[in-house]
Design a protein around this motif. Structure first.
Motif, PDB file in Angstrom:
ATOM      1  N   PRO A 190      -9.586 -10.963  -0.544  1.00  0.00           N
ATOM      2  CA  PRO A 190      -8.602  -9.881  -0.674  1.00  0.00           C
ATOM      3  C   PRO A 190      -9.231  -8.498  -0.747  1.00  0.00           C
ATOM      4  CG  PRO A 190      -8.077 -11.681  -2.174  1.00  0.00           C
ATOM      5  CD  PRO A 190      -9.435 -11.970  -1.608  1.00  0.00           C
ATOM      6  N   LEU A 191     -10.378  -8.384  -1.407  1.00  0.00           N
ATOM      7  CA  LEU A 191     -11.037  -7.083  -1.546  1.00  0.00           C
ATOM      8  C   LEU A 191     -11.495  -6.561  -0.182  1.00  0.00           C
ATOM      9  CD1 LEU A 191     -11.886  -5.075  -3.773  1.00  0.00           C
ATOM     10  CD2 LEU A 191     -14.136  -6.164  -3.753  1.00  0.00           C
ATOM     11  N   PHE A 192     -12.138  -7.426   0.598  1.00  0.00           N
ATOM     12  CA  PHE A 192     -12.577  -7.041   1.940  1.00  0.00           C
ATOM     13  C   PHE A 192     -11.374  -6.732   2.827  1.00  0.00           C
ATOM     14  CE2 PHE A 192     -13.477  -8.314   6.336  1.00  0.00           C
ATOM     15  CZ  PHE A 192     -14.524  -7.452   6.638  1.00  0.00           C
TER      16      PHE A 192
ATOM     17  N   THR B 282       0.195  -8.146  -1.160  1.00  0.00           N
ATOM     18  CA  THR B 282      -0.448  -9.465  -1.029  1.00  0.00           C
ATOM     19  C   THR B 282      -1.894  -9.448  -1.515  1.00  0.00           C
ATOM     20  OG1 THR B 282      -1.185  -9.034   1.235  1.00  0.00           O
ATOM     21  CG2 THR B 282       1.024  -9.957   0.967  1.00  0.00           C
ATOM     22  N   PHE B 283      -2.499  -8.261  -1.667  1.00  0.00           N
ATOM     23  CA  PHE B 283      -3.902  -8.158  -2.079  1.00  0.00           C
ATOM     24  C   PHE B 283      -4.066  -7.778  -3.542  1.00  0.00           C
ATOM     25  CE2 PHE B 283      -4.465  -6.475   2.505  1.00  0.00           C
ATOM     26  CZ  PHE B 283      -4.465  -7.757   3.017  1.00  0.00           C
ATOM     27  N   LEU B 284      -3.261  -6.839  -4.024  1.00  0.00           N
ATOM     28  CA  LEU B 284      -3.496  -6.245  -5.340  1.00  0.00           C
ATOM     29  C   LEU B 284      -3.469  -7.248  -6.498  1.00  0.00           C
ATOM     30  CD1 LEU B 284      -1.646  -2.815  -5.049  1.00  0.00           C
ATOM     31  CD2 LEU B 284      -4.107  -3.228  -5.189  1.00  0.00           C
TER      32      LEU B 284
ATOM     33  N   GLY C 201       4.581   0.176   5.756  1.00  0.00           N
ATOM     34  CA  GLY C 201       4.128  -1.204   5.873  1.00  0.00           C
ATOM     35  C   GLY C 201       2.937  -1.510   4.993  1.00  0.00           C
ATOM     36  N   ALA C 202       2.136  -0.471   4.694  1.00  0.00           N
ATOM     37  CA  ALA C 202       0.975  -0.671   3.817  1.00  0.00           C
ATOM     38  C   ALA C 202       1.387  -1.114   2.420  1.00  0.00           C
ATOM     39  CB  ALA C 202       0.152   0.613   3.741  1.00  0.00           C
ATOM     40  N   LEU C 203       2.579  -0.693   1.970  1.00  0.00           N
ATOM     41  CA  LEU C 203       3.044  -1.125   0.647  1.00  0.00           C
ATOM     42  C   LEU C 203       3.239  -2.637   0.604  1.00  0.00           C
ATOM     43  CD1 LEU C 203       5.704   1.617  -0.248  1.00  0.00           C
ATOM     44  CD2 LEU C 203       3.350   1.426  -1.066  1.00  0.00           C
TER      45      LEU C 203
ATOM     46  N   ILE D   8      -3.031 -11.437   8.274  1.00  0.00           N
ATOM     47  CA  ILE D   8      -4.415 -11.299   8.718  1.00  0.00           C
ATOM     48  C   ILE D   8      -5.352 -11.268   7.517  1.00  0.00           C
ATOM     49  CG2 ILE D   8      -6.061  -9.740   9.852  1.00  0.00           C
ATOM     50  CD1 ILE D   8      -3.785  -8.888  11.723  1.00  0.00           C
ATOM     51  N   GLY D   9      -4.933 -10.552   6.468  1.00  0.00           N
ATOM     52  CA  GLY D   9      -5.733 -10.492   5.254  1.00  0.00           C
ATOM     53  C   GLY D   9      -5.905 -11.855   4.614  1.00  0.00           C
ATOM     54  N   ALA D  10      -4.825 -12.643   4.617  1.00  0.00           N
ATOM     55  CA  ALA D  10      -4.923 -14.000   4.066  1.00  0.00           C
ATOM     56  C   ALA D  10      -5.907 -14.844   4.869  1.00  0.00           C
ATOM     57  CB  ALA D  10      -3.539 -14.648   4.045  1.00  0.00           C
TER      58      ALA D  10
END
Length: 417
Positions: free
Chosen positions: A361-363, A228-230, A221-223, A354-356
């Motif tokens: 994105p870095l945090f 969405t961040f990279l 799931g991390a992939l 959650i990241g969005a």
């Protein structure tokens, strides 16, 4: 249905989903211009494809338990083929968005049914070897797809991308028609929603399934979460161009591919289950490296080296954990395979969302990816802490019911005695 045939067919079935996502991405800017629309609308063609793919797995797998692996594969690939033709001749962006959603629905059967077929026919390290080969091709296909899509766009228009997808759908259909033999006795009673609900309720309350699938969800799931961040970290924070970003992703794909090849070599001497702790060690190193982004200025190496470690670890973990997650559930292998796939994609989608919401994105990557790696390790420790759960391959079939894994295994043993 030899090990080699199942490996090749399984890889073909699984690859259609991610290839259809990656092949399309180079055409997105052309589509914005072609329909005079916005980037946000075109991004919906990816989002809804992903949604159709993730959710429809929950239907495709159980349908294959009830009707058979072969007919359900053919039906869903026919849906994919028809949706590809619809996208090819789409008159508007709205029509294209709808076609992409239906494409995701059709492609979803590939992943769910491929793993179920492996479980129908093979166990232990034979199953793990097949899962490993599927992983290798799964790494190569999406890595090459954007390059192929870009080359096609050099000589043609975005419609040619969907023409290629239609050909891919026909290829998978031909594989199902001419090479796939039925591997399960269909049970139409499973078309009952109550039975289906009971199967899923049993799985999500089964400690063995939750722990093994939790390892997969946290690792694989991390992939999806990183995806969405990279782009924002590498292009906005570090300053890579789009083409440099594309090349940089070869670190992730190349690490996964190298890990898969290494796993295949090591499995000649060791059980796939013996490799899992080492894979989780690489995931722990990657998680620790990613967490440093919370405290240090990012650079290409500070971002991609930990990502490479994490991806290498995933390749060592996947074959055994996928086999373990399905091993005790032969009578509901399709449902178990579907739910495993949904959990790994769902974990990525949840953490990405959650990241969005976090905004930075870095945090988000520095916080959430280590959490996912830690969750995978924790699930594995729970899996190994119970004598029954620690068995790599439970030797007795389990049927749907309210028992725990240990009680069900003991009950089955008593019946056999």
């Amino acid at each position: 249905m030899s090990e080699r045939r199942v490996s090749l067919l399984g890889a073909l079935f699984v690859a259609i989903g991610p290839i259809s996502m990656a092949l399309y991405t180079p055409a997105m800017t052309q589509i914005v211009e072609a329909f005079g629309t916005t980037e946000a609308m075109v991004k919906l063609t990816l989002t809804l494809y992903f949604a159709g793919f993730a959710v429809s797995q929950l239907v495709a797998g159980p349908l294959s338990d009830a009707l058979g692996r072969r007919p359900v594969t053919i039906i869903f690939m026919a849906i994919y083929f028809a949706a590809s033709l619809a996208a090819l001749f789409a008159p508007s962006i709205g029509f294209l968005i709808a076609a992409r959603f239906v494409q995701g629905v059709g492609a979803s059967a590939g992943q769910a049914i491929a793993r179920a077929v492996v479980r129908d026919l093979f166990t232990q390290d034979q199953s793990s070897r097949i899962m490993n080969l599927i992983g290798i091709i799964l790494a190569v296909g999406p890595a090459l797809a954007p390059t192929i899509g870009g080359l096609v766009l050099e000589v043609s228009t975005w419609q040619a991308i969907f023409f290629l997808m239609a050909l891919l759908g026909l290829t998978v259909m031909a594989g199902a028609v001419f090479s796939l033999r039925e591997t399960v006795v269909p049970d139409r009673s499973r078309l009952n929603l109550r039975v289906l609900g009971g199967s899923y309720l049993y799985l999500i309350t089964n400690r063995h399934f939750l722990t093994t699938s939790g390892v997969i969800g946290g690792a694989v799931g991390a992939l999806y979460t990183q995806a969405t961040f990279l782009p924002f970290i590498l292009m906005d924070d570090i300053g890579l161009t789009p083409s440099q970003f594309g090349l940089s992703m070869l670190v992730q794909t190349g690490s996964f591919f190298t890990g898969s090849i290494t796993t295949r070599f090591l499995m000649r001497r060791f059980s796939a289950y013996q490799l899992v702790p080492f894979g989780l060690g690489f995931i722990a190193i990657g998680s620790l490296g990613v967490s440093l982004l919370l405290f240090e200025e990012p650079s290409f190496l500070k971002v991609m080296v930990p990502v490479g470690f994490y991806s290498f670890g995933i390749a060592l973990v996947m074959p055994a954990m996928l086999t373990a997650s399905l091993a005790p559930f032969p009578h509901i292998a399709g449902a178990a395979s579907s739910l495993t796939g949904f959990m790994q994609m769902g974990a990525g989608l949840l953490m990405g969302s959650i990241g969005a919401a976090l905004g930075d994105p870095l945090f988000a990557m520095g916080l959430l990816i280590p959490i996912m790696g830690g969750a995978a390790i924790l699930c594995y420790l729970v899996y190994r802490s119970n004598p029954h759960l620690a068995e790599p391959e439970p030797r007795h079939d389990m049927t749907v019911g309210p028992q725990s894994t240990g009680r069900a295994l003991r009950a089955e043993t008593n019946r056999n005695d």
